[in-house]
Design a protein around this motif. Structure first.
Motif, PDB file in Angstrom:
ATOM      1  N   ASP A   5       0.885  -1.412   0.143  1.00  0.00           N
ATOM      2  CA  ASP A   5       0.124  -0.094   0.106  1.00  0.00           C
ATOM      3  C   ASP A   5       0.864   1.138   0.088  1.00  0.00           C
ATOM      4  O   ASP A   5       0.494   2.339   0.039  1.00  0.00           O
ATOM      5  CB  ASP A   5      -0.961   0.067   1.173  1.00  0.00           C
ATOM      6  N   ASP A   6       2.281   1.106  -0.026  1.00  0.00           N
ATOM      7  CA  ASP A   6       3.127   2.271  -0.092  1.00  0.00           C
ATOM      8  C   ASP A   6       3.220   3.015  -1.451  1.00  0.00           C
ATOM      9  O   ASP A   6       3.767   2.075  -2.274  1.00  0.00           O
ATOM     10  CB  ASP A   6       4.446   1.880   0.488  1.00  0.00           C
ATOM     11  N   VAL A   7       2.564   3.754  -2.053  1.00  0.00           N
ATOM     12  CA  VAL A   7       2.383   4.257  -3.485  1.00  0.00           C
ATOM     13  C   VAL A   7       3.664   4.505  -3.824  1.00  0.00           C
ATOM     14  O   VAL A   7       4.097   4.338  -4.905  1.00  0.00           O
ATOM     15  CB  VAL A   7       1.408   5.482  -3.306  1.00  0.00           C
ATOM     16  N   ALA A   8       4.594   5.244  -3.034  1.00  0.00           N
ATOM     17  CA  ALA A   8       5.956   5.819  -3.631  1.00  0.00           C
ATOM     18  C   ALA A   8       6.923   4.491  -3.717  1.00  0.00           C
ATOM     19  O   ALA A   8       7.519   4.325  -4.782  1.00  0.00           O
ATOM     20  CB  ALA A   8       6.695   6.681  -2.305  1.00  0.00           C
ATOM     21  N   ALA A   9       6.638   3.465  -2.981  1.00  0.00           N
ATOM     22  CA  ALA A   9       7.415   2.170  -3.316  1.00  0.00           C
ATOM     23  C   ALA A   9       7.107   1.407  -4.361  1.00  0.00           C
ATOM     24  O   ALA A   9       7.730   1.106  -5.233  1.00  0.00           O
ATOM     25  CB  ALA A   9       7.364   1.238  -1.857  1.00  0.00           C
ATOM     26  N   GLN A  10       5.754   1.676  -4.512  1.00  0.00           N
ATOM     27  CA  GLN A  10       5.293   0.866  -6.095  1.00  0.00           C
ATOM     28  C   GLN A  10       5.659   1.574  -7.357  1.00  0.00           C
ATOM     29  O   GLN A  10       5.936   0.902  -8.215  1.00  0.00           O
ATOM     30  CB  GLN A  10       3.809   0.818  -5.902  1.00  0.00           C
ATOM     31  N   MET A  11       5.721   3.089  -7.111  1.00  0.00           N
ATOM     32  CA  MET A  11       6.107   3.863  -8.145  1.00  0.00           C
ATOM     33  C   MET A  11       7.577   3.578  -8.419  1.00  0.00           C
ATOM     34  O   MET A  11       7.901   3.604  -9.761  1.00  0.00           O
ATOM     35  CB  MET A  11       5.975   5.269  -7.936  1.00  0.00           C
ATOM     36  N   LEU A  12       8.351   3.511  -7.695  1.00  0.00           N
ATOM     37  CA  LEU A  12       9.837   3.318  -7.636  1.00  0.00           C
ATOM     38  C   LEU A  12      10.210   1.899  -8.570  1.00  0.00           C
ATOM     39  O   LEU A  12      10.725   1.937  -9.333  1.00  0.00           O
ATOM     40  CB  LEU A  12      10.561   3.286  -6.343  1.00  0.00           C
ATOM     41  N   VAL A  13       9.203   1.018  -8.103  1.00  0.00           N
ATOM     42  CA  VAL A  13       9.469  -0.254  -8.662  1.00  0.00           C
ATOM     43  C   VAL A  13       9.145  -0.313 -10.092  1.00  0.00           C
ATOM     44  O   VAL A  13       9.689  -0.933 -11.333  1.00  0.00           O
ATOM     45  CB  VAL A  13       9.053  -1.327  -8.001  1.00  0.00           C
ATOM     46  N   ALA A  14       7.969   0.348 -10.336  1.00  0.00           N
ATOM     47  CA  ALA A  14       7.494   0.469 -11.784  1.00  0.00           C
ATOM     48  C   ALA A  14       8.505   1.410 -12.625  1.00  0.00           C
ATOM     49  O   ALA A  14       8.977   1.201 -13.804  1.00  0.00           O
ATOM     50  CB  ALA A  14       6.317   1.479 -11.886  1.00  0.00           C
ATOM     51  N   ASP A  15       9.134   2.381 -12.003  1.00  0.00           N
ATOM     52  CA  ASP A  15      10.210   3.014 -12.710  1.00  0.00           C
ATOM     53  C   ASP A  15      11.396   2.108 -13.066  1.00  0.00           C
ATOM     54  O   ASP A  15      11.944   2.315 -14.251  1.00  0.00           O
ATOM     55  CB  ASP A  15      10.998   4.249 -11.869  1.00  0.00           C
ATOM     56  N   LEU A  16      11.869   1.113 -12.086  1.00  0.00           N
ATOM     57  CA  LEU A  16      12.899   0.316 -12.316  1.00  0.00           C
ATOM     58  C   LEU A  16      12.360  -0.709 -13.561  1.00  0.00           C
ATOM     59  O   LEU A  16      13.295  -1.053 -14.516  1.00  0.00           O
ATOM     60  CB  LEU A  16      13.232  -0.324 -11.024  1.00  0.00           C
ATOM     61  N   ASP A  17      11.336  -1.146 -13.501  1.00  0.00           N
ATOM     62  CA  ASP A  17      10.675  -2.019 -14.549  1.00  0.00           C
ATOM     63  C   ASP A  17      10.820  -1.348 -16.012  1.00  0.00           C
ATOM     64  O   ASP A  17      11.289  -1.974 -16.764  1.00  0.00           O
ATOM     65  CB  ASP A  17       9.235  -2.434 -14.322  1.00  0.00           C
ATOM     66  N   LEU A  18      10.286  -0.172 -15.947  1.00  0.00           N
ATOM     67  CA  LEU A  18      10.531   0.582 -17.059  1.00  0.00           C
ATOM     68  C   LEU A  18      11.713   0.669 -17.712  1.00  0.00           C
ATOM     69  O   LEU A  18      12.167   0.535 -19.189  1.00  0.00           O
ATOM     70  CB  LEU A  18       9.769   1.935 -17.147  1.00  0.00           C
ATOM     71  N   VAL A  19      12.685   1.135 -16.835  1.00  0.00           N
ATOM     72  CA  VAL A  19      14.186   1.101 -17.079  1.00  0.00           C
ATOM     73  C   VAL A  19      14.640  -0.067 -17.707  1.00  0.00           C
ATOM     74  O   VAL A  19      15.763  -0.067 -18.614  1.00  0.00           O
ATOM     75  CB  VAL A  19      14.888   1.854 -15.987  1.00  0.00           C
ATOM     76  N   GLY A  20      14.248  -1.146 -17.072  1.00  0.00           N
ATOM     77  CA  GLY A  20      14.915  -2.460 -17.358  1.00  0.00           C
ATOM     78  C   GLY A  20      14.186  -3.053 -18.528  1.00  0.00           C
ATOM     79  O   GLY A  20      14.497  -4.078 -19.009  1.00  0.00           O
ATOM     80  N   GLY A  21      13.186  -2.306 -19.305  1.00  0.00           N
ATOM     81  CA  GLY A  21      12.671  -2.742 -20.347  1.00  0.00           C
ATOM     82  C   GLY A  21      11.152  -3.476 -20.236  1.00  0.00           C
ATOM     83  O   GLY A  21      10.599  -3.943 -21.127  1.00  0.00           O
ATOM     84  N   HIS A  22      10.904  -3.838 -18.998  1.00  0.00           N
ATOM     85  CA  HIS A  22       9.692  -4.351 -18.591  1.00  0.00           C
ATOM     86  C   HIS A  22       8.760  -3.410 -18.610  1.00  0.00           C
ATOM     87  O   HIS A  22       7.856  -3.099 -17.517  1.00  0.00           O
ATOM     88  CB  HIS A  22       9.784  -5.178 -17.172  1.00  0.00           C
ATOM     89  N   VAL A  23       8.028  -3.006 -19.603  1.00  0.00           N
ATOM     90  CA  VAL A  23       7.375  -1.733 -19.750  1.00  0.00           C
ATOM     91  C   VAL A  23       5.794  -2.256 -19.257  1.00  0.00           C
ATOM     92  O   VAL A  23       5.242  -1.483 -18.559  1.00  0.00           O
ATOM     93  CB  VAL A  23       7.255  -1.245 -21.192  1.00  0.00           C
ATOM     94  N   GLU A  24       5.505  -3.327 -19.526  1.00  0.00           N
ATOM     95  CA  GLU A  24       3.909  -3.880 -19.637  1.00  0.00           C
ATOM     96  C   GLU A  24       3.850  -3.990 -18.110  1.00  0.00           C
ATOM     97  O   GLU A  24       2.731  -3.676 -17.421  1.00  0.00           O
ATOM     98  CB  GLU A  24       3.486  -5.002 -20.229  1.00  0.00           C
ATOM     99  N   ASP A  25       4.854  -4.766 -17.517  1.00  0.00           N
ATOM    100  CA  ASP A  25       4.967  -4.812 -15.973  1.00  0.00           C
ATOM    101  C   ASP A  25       4.915  -3.597 -15.026  1.00  0.00           C
ATOM    102  O   ASP A  25       4.125  -3.387 -14.249  1.00  0.00           O
ATOM    103  CB  ASP A  25       6.237  -5.669 -15.636  1.00  0.00           C
ATOM    104  N   ALA A  26       5.497  -2.389 -15.877  1.00  0.00           N
ATOM    105  CA  ALA A  26       5.434  -1.255 -15.066  1.00  0.00           C
ATOM    106  C   ALA A  26       4.155  -0.758 -15.009  1.00  0.00           C
ATOM    107  O   ALA A  26       3.458  -0.073 -14.309  1.00  0.00           O
ATOM    108  CB  ALA A  26       6.565  -0.343 -15.712  1.00  0.00           C
TER     109      ALA A  26
END
Length: 303
Positions: A233-254
């Motif tokens: 439920d930590d929105v900031a934590a979820q956003m950071l992982v979404a950022d990491l997914d995107l940078v890593g090429g996992h666009v749909e996961d982000a």
């Protein structure tokens, strides 16, 4: 000007569009840089653009109500006069019946102003262009008084097949900074462009990507993912992982991670997650099919 009551207040229900095959990719009507012919394929992405500036939807049928077709043409003309203060979205209800069904259109013509995904009925009569100009002026003046001053970027026709794209010198400094791994410099250069023209989607996309790179530059990915797993439920934590997914090429996961956050949250948390997702859409590019799918999923989560 007669105004009949509109039967669907509140957010637009897009569920009727989700499994509808596209009738084609609608482009800007001839002679207008701030108007777009809407289809089932591009309707949701155009609706999303109402988050920053109003979209004026004009529903018409040239075969059943010729005067409604003239109203659509007039709205396209006026969109150019207002230079992006609104985007005219033209809906031929005969060619795109699923949109009319999703909007529960009672008859044509119908003009609806959409801001932040919410429809506001304007008129149901085929009025002359001067009266339409007056009505739109009044709406825009009211929105300006409420602090809504955004503009849409001009929509242009794609280059001819085989034609080499021409580099835009405005972006050279930012692109050079990125090539030199000067992330702070790239952010600063793109920010200058966005400040000069908030409707410049290319600069906005560059700023979104440069900012994304800056956010993830020195992040411990393992620790960030563990924190997100421990605190769903930590929105900031979820956003950071979404950022990491995107940078890593996992666009749909982000995208999926943040859509899920939007679906599960309310209030400020929901808006924060939604805005962050829009930034990731911009970083990837609005024409990317993964972004189009992400926008559909976001619309379902929101509405």
């Amino acid at each position: 000007m007669s105004e009949q009551p509109f039967s669907r207040p509140g957010a637009i229900d897009l569920s009727g569009l989700q499994q509808t095959p596209s009738a084609g990719a609608g482009g800007a009507p001839a002679g207008s840089a701030y108007a777009v012919q809407l289809t089932e394929e591009n309707f949701q992405s155009v609706l999303e653009s109402s988050m920053t500036a109003p979209v004026v939807l004009v529903f018409y049928s040239r075969s059943r109500a010729p005067q409604s077709g003239q109203l659509a043409d007039d709205a396209a003309t006026l969109s150019g006069e207002f230079e992006g203060r609104f985007l005219a979205g033209l809906v031929d209800v005969d060619q795109s019946p699923a949109i009319a069904q999703a909007m529960q259109i009672p008859s044509v013509p119908l003009v609806v102003v959409v801001l932040e995904g919410r429809p506001m009925p304007l008129l149901q009569d085929a009025i002359p262009i001067d009266q339409l100009r007056t009505a739109l002026t009044q709406v825009l003046q009211s929105l300006t008084a409420q602090g809504v001053t955004g503009r849409h970027q001009p929509r242009t026709v794609a280059a001819a097949e085989g034609e080499e794209p021409v580099a835009d010198p405005r972006y050279a400094a930012a692109e050079d900074a990125l090539a030199a791994n000067d992330i702070d410099g790239a952010v600063a250069e793109y920010q200058k462009l966005v400040d000069a023209n908030p409707a410049d989607t290319e600069a906005a996309a560059g700023l979104a990507m440069a900012t994304l790179l800056k956010r993830t530059l020195d992040v411990d990915a393992t620790a960030a993912r563990a924190a997100a797993a421990d605190r769903p439920d930590d929105v900031a934590a979820q956003m950071l992982v979404a950022d990491l997914d995107l940078v890593g090429g996992h666009v749909e996961d982000a995208f999926a991670r943040l859509v899920d956050v939007v679906r599960r949250t309310v209030g400020d948390d929901r808006d924060t997650a939604r805005q962050h997702l829009l930034e990731l859409f911009a970083a990837v590019g609005n024409d990317d099919p993964r972004v189009l799918k992400g926008r559909q999923n976001l619309a379902s989560a929101l509405f």
